[in-house]
Each structure stands twice: as structure tokens, then as C-alpha cells.
Scaffold this motif. Structure first.
Motif, PDB file in Angstrom:
ATOM      1  N   ILE A  64       0.835  -1.202   0.000  1.00 20.53           N
ATOM      2  CA  ILE A  64       0.000   0.000   0.000  1.00 20.53           C
ATOM      3  C   ILE A  64       0.871   1.253   0.000  1.00 20.53           C
ATOM      4  CG2 ILE A  64      -1.601   1.363   1.389  1.00 20.53           C
ATOM      5  CD1 ILE A  64      -2.881  -1.277   2.274  1.00 20.53           C
ATOM      6  N   ALA A  65       1.919   1.250   0.847  1.00 24.92           N
ATOM      7  CA  ALA A  65       2.777   2.430   0.953  1.00 24.92           C
ATOM      8  C   ALA A  65       3.521   2.687  -0.348  1.00 24.92           C
ATOM      9  CB  ALA A  65       3.768   2.251   2.108  1.00 24.92           C
ATOM     10  N   ARG A  66       4.009   1.611  -0.971  1.00 25.22           N
ATOM     11  CA  ARG A  66       4.735   1.779  -2.242  1.00 25.22           C
ATOM     12  C   ARG A  66       3.802   2.299  -3.335  1.00 25.22           C
ATOM     13  NH1 ARG A  66       9.780  -0.340  -2.436  1.00 25.22           N
ATOM     14  NH2 ARG A  66      10.401  -1.806  -0.797  1.00 25.22           N
ATOM     15  N   GLU A  67       2.617   1.730  -3.436  1.00 27.26           N
ATOM     16  CA  GLU A  67       1.660   2.181  -4.449  1.00 27.26           C
ATOM     17  C   GLU A  67       1.285   3.639  -4.231  1.00 27.26           C
ATOM     18  OE1 GLU A  67      -1.577  -0.509  -4.144  1.00 27.26           O
ATOM     19  OE2 GLU A  67      -0.596  -2.130  -5.280  1.00 27.26           O
ATOM     20  N   THR A  68       1.110   4.022  -2.982  1.00 26.51           N
ATOM     21  CA  THR A  68       0.770   5.409  -2.672  1.00 26.51           C
ATOM     22  C   THR A  68       1.903   6.341  -3.071  1.00 26.51           C
ATOM     23  OG1 THR A  68      -0.571   4.664  -0.787  1.00 26.51           O
ATOM     24  CG2 THR A  68       0.078   6.992  -0.848  1.00 26.51           C
ATOM     25  N   THR A  69       3.131   5.930  -2.777  1.00 29.32           N
ATOM     26  CA  THR A  69       4.296   6.748  -3.121  1.00 29.32           C
ATOM     27  C   THR A  69       4.389   6.950  -4.632  1.00 29.32           C
ATOM     28  OG1 THR A  69       5.508   5.928  -1.186  1.00 29.32           O
ATOM     29  CG2 THR A  69       6.802   6.942  -2.959  1.00 29.32           C
ATOM     30  N   GLU A  70       4.284   5.852  -5.395  1.00 29.48           N
ATOM     31  CA  GLU A  70       4.401   5.955  -6.843  1.00 29.48           C
ATOM     32  C   GLU A  70       3.281   6.791  -7.441  1.00 29.48           C
ATOM     33  OE1 GLU A  70       6.973   4.997  -8.462  1.00 29.48           O
ATOM     34  OE2 GLU A  70       7.866   4.085  -6.676  1.00 29.48           O
ATOM     35  N   GLU A  71       2.088   6.672  -6.867  1.00 31.35           N
ATOM     36  CA  GLU A  71       0.949   7.449  -7.368  1.00 31.35           C
ATOM     37  C   GLU A  71       1.186   8.940  -7.176  1.00 31.35           C
ATOM     38  OE1 GLU A  71      -3.588   8.372  -5.920  1.00 31.35           O
ATOM     39  OE2 GLU A  71      -2.904   6.280  -5.833  1.00 31.35           O
ATOM     40  N   LEU A  72       1.683   9.312  -5.996  1.00 29.08           N
ATOM     41  CA  LEU A  72       1.887  10.730  -5.711  1.00 29.08           C
ATOM     42  C   LEU A  72       3.060  11.305  -6.500  1.00 29.08           C
ATOM     43  CD1 LEU A  72       1.271  10.921  -1.858  1.00 29.08           C
ATOM     44  CD2 LEU A  72      -0.311  11.387  -3.723  1.00 29.08           C
ATOM     45  N   LEU A  73       4.089  10.474  -6.732  1.00 26.29           N
ATOM     46  CA  LEU A  73       5.246  10.966  -7.484  1.00 26.29           C
ATOM     47  C   LEU A  73       4.911  11.254  -8.937  1.00 26.29           C
ATOM     48  CD1 LEU A  73       8.134   8.744  -6.056  1.00 26.29           C
ATOM     49  CD2 LEU A  73       7.734  11.172  -5.642  1.00 26.29           C
ATOM     50  N   ASP A  74       3.823  10.661  -9.433  1.00 24.68           N
ATOM     51  CA  ASP A  74       3.404  10.905 -10.809  1.00 24.68           C
ATOM     52  C   ASP A  74       2.502  12.128 -10.935  1.00 24.68           C
ATOM     53  OD1 ASP A  74       4.806   8.744 -11.749  1.00 24.68           O
ATOM     54  OD2 ASP A  74       3.119   7.366 -11.614  1.00 24.68           O
ATOM     55  N   LYS A  75       2.232  12.787  -9.811  1.00 23.44           N
ATOM     56  CA  LYS A  75       1.330  13.936  -9.818  1.00 23.44           C
ATOM     57  C   LYS A  75       2.073  15.198  -9.378  1.00 23.44           C
ATOM     58  CE  LYS A  75      -2.788  11.201  -8.623  1.00 23.44           C
ATOM     59  NZ  LYS A  75      -3.888  11.034  -7.638  1.00 23.44           N
ATOM     60  N   PRO A  76       1.580  16.354  -9.789  1.00 26.85           N
ATOM     61  CA  PRO A  76       2.183  17.617  -9.312  1.00 26.85           C
ATOM     62  C   PRO A  76       1.686  17.954  -7.899  1.00 26.85           C
ATOM     63  CG  PRO A  76       0.389  18.084 -10.837  1.00 26.85           C
ATOM     64  CD  PRO A  76       0.537  16.590 -10.821  1.00 26.85           C
ATOM     65  N   VAL A  77       2.286  17.350  -6.906  1.00 28.90           N
ATOM     66  CA  VAL A  77       1.845  17.497  -5.517  1.00 28.90           C
ATOM     67  C   VAL A  77       2.432  18.770  -4.909  1.00 28.90           C
ATOM     68  CG1 VAL A  77       1.917  16.464  -3.224  1.00 28.90           C
ATOM     69  CG2 VAL A  77       1.616  15.010  -5.242  1.00 28.90           C
ATOM     70  N   ARG A  78       1.609  19.542  -4.277  1.00 27.59           N
ATOM     71  CA  ARG A  78       2.080  20.744  -3.570  1.00 27.59           C
ATOM     72  C   ARG A  78       2.236  20.490  -2.076  1.00 27.59           C
ATOM     73  NH1 ARG A  78      -1.252  25.855  -6.279  1.00 27.59           N
ATOM     74  NH2 ARG A  78      -0.474  25.535  -8.430  1.00 27.59           N
ATOM     75  N   ASP A  79       1.179  19.917  -1.437  1.00 29.27           N
ATOM     76  CA  ASP A  79       1.224  19.595   0.002  1.00 29.27           C
ATOM     77  C   ASP A  79       1.360  18.083   0.123  1.00 29.27           C
ATOM     78  OD1 ASP A  79       0.810  19.111   2.696  1.00 29.27           O
ATOM     79  OD2 ASP A  79      -0.704  20.685   2.903  1.00 29.27           O
ATOM     80  N   TRP A  80       2.572  17.627   0.383  1.00 32.52           N
ATOM     81  CA  TRP A  80       2.832  16.183   0.395  1.00 32.52           C
ATOM     82  C   TRP A  80       2.070  15.487   1.516  1.00 32.52           C
ATOM     83  CZ3 TRP A  80       4.915  12.572  -2.678  1.00 32.52           C
ATOM     84  CH2 TRP A  80       5.159  11.310  -2.115  1.00 32.52           C
ATOM     85  N   ASP A  81       2.135  16.029   2.722  1.00 32.98           N
ATOM     86  CA  ASP A  81       1.498  15.363   3.870  1.00 32.98           C
ATOM     87  C   ASP A  81      -0.003  15.196   3.651  1.00 32.98           C
ATOM     88  OD1 ASP A  81       3.886  15.120   5.204  1.00 32.98           O
ATOM     89  OD2 ASP A  81       3.687  17.047   6.229  1.00 32.98           O
ATOM     90  N   TYR A  82      -0.644  16.257   3.194  1.00 31.99           N
ATOM     91  CA  TYR A  82      -2.091  16.174   2.962  1.00 31.99           C
ATOM     92  C   TYR A  82      -2.404  15.152   1.868  1.00 31.99           C
ATOM     93  CZ  TYR A  82      -6.773  17.522   1.460  1.00 31.99           C
ATOM     94  OH  TYR A  82      -8.096  17.496   1.090  1.00 31.99           O
ATOM     95  N   SER A  83      -1.662  15.226   0.781  1.00 30.60           N
ATOM     96  CA  SER A  83      -1.901  14.301  -0.333  1.00 30.60           C
ATOM     97  C   SER A  83      -1.635  12.859   0.085  1.00 30.60           C
ATOM     98  CB  SER A  83      -1.009  14.683  -1.522  1.00 30.60           C
ATOM     99  OG  SER A  83      -1.308  15.985  -1.975  1.00 30.60           O
ATOM    100  N   TRP A  84      -0.633  12.682   0.941  1.00 28.49           N
ATOM    101  CA  TRP A  84      -0.322  11.322   1.412  1.00 28.49           C
ATOM    102  C   TRP A  84      -1.488  10.743   2.203  1.00 28.49           C
ATOM    103  CZ3 TRP A  84       3.280   7.594   0.769  1.00 28.49           C
ATOM    104  CH2 TRP A  84       3.277   6.545   1.693  1.00 28.49           C
ATOM    105  N   GLN A  85      -2.011  11.508   3.153  1.00 27.75           N
ATOM    106  CA  GLN A  85      -3.122  11.025   3.967  1.00 27.75           C
ATOM    107  C   GLN A  85      -4.350  10.742   3.106  1.00 27.75           C
ATOM    108  OE1 GLN A  85      -3.014  10.101   7.044  1.00 27.75           O
ATOM    109  NE2 GLN A  85      -0.864  10.735   7.275  1.00 27.75           N
ATOM    110  N   GLN A  86      -4.579  11.584   2.112  1.00 26.72           N
ATOM    111  CA  GLN A  86      -5.728  11.389   1.238  1.00 26.72           C
ATOM    112  C   GLN A  86      -5.635  10.098   0.432  1.00 26.72           C
ATOM    113  OE1 GLN A  86      -7.913  13.696   2.678  1.00 26.72           O
ATOM    114  NE2 GLN A  86      -8.690  13.838   0.586  1.00 26.72           N
TER     115      GLN A  86
END
Length: 403
Positions: A68-90
């Protein structure tokens, strides 16, 4: 009393051996200890089995959380994330909740605690990767700006972008070296543009050495090769242009010849020769021209074409020589060379007359003109027989002593 004393003693009662009772006591004690030990072992085994089960369950949960953690990481790295912590929890929390809903009791509580640990660790790792990727992207964008300016030959723009990378992308200690390299590459780009846009002028400027050339060894080496490649291509095109002019009876003008000399396509001597008055070919010159044509190497066609086209002889004779050059192009060079050398050897041996005599040269010339047609028959075998016959017909010729 006397009567009582006269009575017999009563029989002894039932006797129980005490030593036997003692043995039973020891046996019972041992049995009790065995039962107690067995009970303790069962408890310990149960505890161990429980621990194994818990460990197995935790390992399974750990594997799911890691996925789950790896999939979440790869998903967020493919997006233009501004607030990492918020996006991670989401992204991470719903996945974990889905997994927890499939567990019960202690397993669910334990998995929930583990999810916090995995979430924190992989969130931190993901944030670090994101920052590194952003730095790499920023460096690529900066480098692209430098390279684009270099490709345009814009030394000022390239130096300006280089300064913006000072102490950020370029260490202070390497700055001067980088500036020199950028300057050298910009000069290389300018020369390349000139070679494409105005090759004659660029080659002339390169030859006179008055304009600055790249200082970098690698840039200068590559550019020098490109200059020679441009010169070679230009010479080939110009040779064909001259040959076409001869075929149409058109002479090259003086400015064209001067431009070719400055570009290094012809030598100053050839340029001067082309400006001389036209004179008829002598028998000796005609034979020498035919010899040069027949004994040329595989890479000599262009140079010989230029020399014939610019030779100070009448247009008709130049046209004839060019036709000979083009007509023998398909003949193997070694065959042409062998025939020519045998004819010249016979000439020098005096088989056609005294070497240097006008008649002997005319005879040699006629045989030279005849040779290509004979070479074209039977893969040159007829020509070999023809030469042998000429060689053996010494009695038919007037032979002279040669010095």
C-alpha cells in the motif's frame, strides 16, 4: 488372675507392611511431577504457537502495508503534488482502512499501529524522492536553457544562464572551466551554422585563420572534421557543375574560380592555369592525359574532373577527355592500370618508334584510345591477347636504341 494367666495370648492382628506404603508415596509424587511438567509444556507450546501465529499475521499485514505504501508513493510521485502530507493522507488512509476492515480484534489493533509506522516511514521516503526529482527537473531545465543558447551560438545568453547556476548547479571552483567550455561550444555552433548557410564564405574564413575558432580540443577536432566534410561535398558538387559546363560549352568565370580557391576547392596554381590562353594539345600532352585517366585511383575522379575542366586547352578536347573519364569509370582500376603501363613500357622500349618522336607518340595515342573498347570485351581477355600480340610483333616495328 491365675485363671487369666492361664489363658493363651490372642493371635496377632493383620499386618500392613509400611515399607510398601513408602514406595507408593514416591511413585505418586513422581507421577504428580510428570503430570505437572506435561501441563507446563502444553502451556508453553500453546504460547509458542500463539506467537508464531501472531508473527505470521504481522508478516502478512506488514507485506500488505508495504505494498500500500509503495503504491501510494508511486501514485503521488506521478502527480504535481504541492502539500505532500495532505496528499499522502488522502491517498494512504483509505487504502489502509480497506485493509483493516478485513481484520478483527487484536489483529486489527496491531495492524492499525503498524500502519502508522509504515505510513510515516514511506511518506518520508516519498517526500525525499519528490524533492530530489524536483531538483533534477530544475537542473534539466537550467541545462536545457544553457544548451539552447549554445546551439544558437548565443555566447552572451549561455554565459548569463551559466551565471544563474553558479553555486547551485555549478560549483564555484568549476565556474571558469564551464565558461570556457560554453564559449568554445558556442563558437562551434556558429561555425556549423555558417557551413550550412554560406559554405564558400565559411570555408574561406576557416582557411584564412583570422576568425576565432573553438578552443576546446574536442570541439575543434569535431568541427575540423565537419569542415573537411563540407569541403569534400562542395568539391564533388562543383566538379559535376564544371563537367556539365564543359558539356554545354560554358566556361567558369573568374569570380567563381576565385571563390573556389579561397574555399580550398582548387589550388592557386590550378586557378592561374585555368586563366591561361587555350592551346591545342600536343601529342605528348594528349598521351599523358590519357595515361592519368587510365591509371587514376578509385578516389581520383573528382580531382581529375576538375583539372580537365579547368585545363588551358580547347573546349572540344576537354569534352573528349571528360567523356573518356566517365566512359572508363566502370572498368576495374587494376585492369585500366595494367593495360596503360604495358603500352607505355612498349613505347619506352621503342616498339612504336623512337621514344619522344612525334610519330611514336601518335601511335601510342591511337593504341591508348583503342584499349577501352578492347577491355569491354570478354572481361578484358581479348585485351590481354591484343597486348601480347603487340609485344611479340617486334619485327614489324622499327626499333631504336634507348638511352
Amino acid at each position: 488372675m491365675k485363671e487369666w494367666g492361664m489363658l493363651a495370648y490372642p493371635r496377632q492382628g493383620v499386618h500392613l507392611p509400611l515399607n510398601a506404603l513408602n514406595d507408593w508415596s514416591r511413585t505418586g509424587h513422581a507421577l504428580g511431577q510428570g503430570v505437572a511438567a506435561a501441563g507446563t509444556g502444553a502451556v508453553e507450546l500453546a504460547e509458542k504457537l500463539h506467537k508464531v501465529a501472531i508473527a505470521g499475521s504481522e508478516a502478512d499485514v506488514a507485506g500488505q502495508l508495504e505494498t500500500i505504501a509503495r503504491e501510494t508513493t508511486e501514485e503521488l510521485l506521478d502527480k504535481p503534488v504541492r502539500d505532500w502530507d495532505y496528499s499522502w493522507q488522502q491517498a494512504y488512509t483509505p487504502r489502509v482502512q480497506q485493509m483493516l476492515s478485513e481484520l478483527e480484534g487484536d489483529a486489527r489493533e496491531q495492524a492499525s499501529r503498524m500502519s502508522e509506522v509504515y505510513g510515516y516511514r514511506y511518506s518520508l521516503m516519498g517526500r525525499q524522492r519528490m524533492e530530489v526529482d524536483r531538483l533534477k527537473q530544475s537542473r534539466r531545465q537550467w541545462q536545457n536553457q544553457v544548451d539552447t543558447a549554445v546551439q544558437r551560438g548565443d555566447a552572451e545568453g549561455a554565459q548569463r544562464w551559466l551565471e544563474q547556476g553558479r553555486a547551485v548547479f555549478v560549483p564555484e571552483a568549476d565556474m571558469e572551466q564551464q565558461k570556457e567550455q560554453v564559449q568554445s561550444r558556442c563558437l562551434q555552433s556558429r561555425w556549423r551554422q555558417r557551413l550550412q548557410q554560406e559554405p564558400y564564405a565559411a570555408l574561406a574564413a576557416w582557411n584564412n585563420g583570422e576568425e576565432q575558432k573553438p578552443q576546446g580540443e574536442e570541439e575543434l577536432r569535431i568541427l575540423s572534421g565537419e569542415v573537411e566534410q563540407t569541403r569534400s561535398g562542395l568539391r564533388s558538387a562543383w566538379a559535376l557543375q564544371l563537367a556539365e559546363g564543359v558539356a554545354q560549352g560554358v566556361e567558369p568565370d573568374a569570380s567563381e574560380l576565385q571563390q573556389a580557391e579561397e574555399a580550398g576547392l582548387i589550388s592557386p596554381e590550378l586557378n592561374a592555369s585555368a586563366r591561361q590562353p587555350r592551346q591545342e594539345l600536343s601529342a605528348s600532352s594528349a598521351c599523358n592525359w590519357l595515361r592519368r585517366i587510365d591509371e587514376r585511383g578509385e578516389k581520383d575522379d573528382e580531382q581529375l574532373m576538375v583539372e580537365i575542366a579547368l585545363a588551358p586547352i580547347p573546349m572540344t578536347e576537354r569534352r573528349t577527355l571528360l567523356q573518356r573519364l566517365q566512359g572508363t569509370a566502370a572498368v576495374p582500376p587494376q585492369q585500366r592500370m595494367n593495360v596503360s603501363r604495358r603500352l607505355w613500357n612498349m613505347y619506352h622500349e621503342g616498339r612504336f618508334g623512337s621514344p619522344g618522336d612525334e610519330e611514336a607518340l601518335r601511335c601510342l595515342g591511337r593504341l591508348q584510345e583503342e584499349a577501352p573498347a578492347r577491355l569491354a570485351v570478354d572481361n578484358g581477355k581479348q585485351c590481354e591477347q591484343w597486348l601480347d600480340d603487340l609485344q611479340n610483333a617486334s619485327d614489324e616495328w622499327v626499333c631504336f636504341e634507348t638511352e
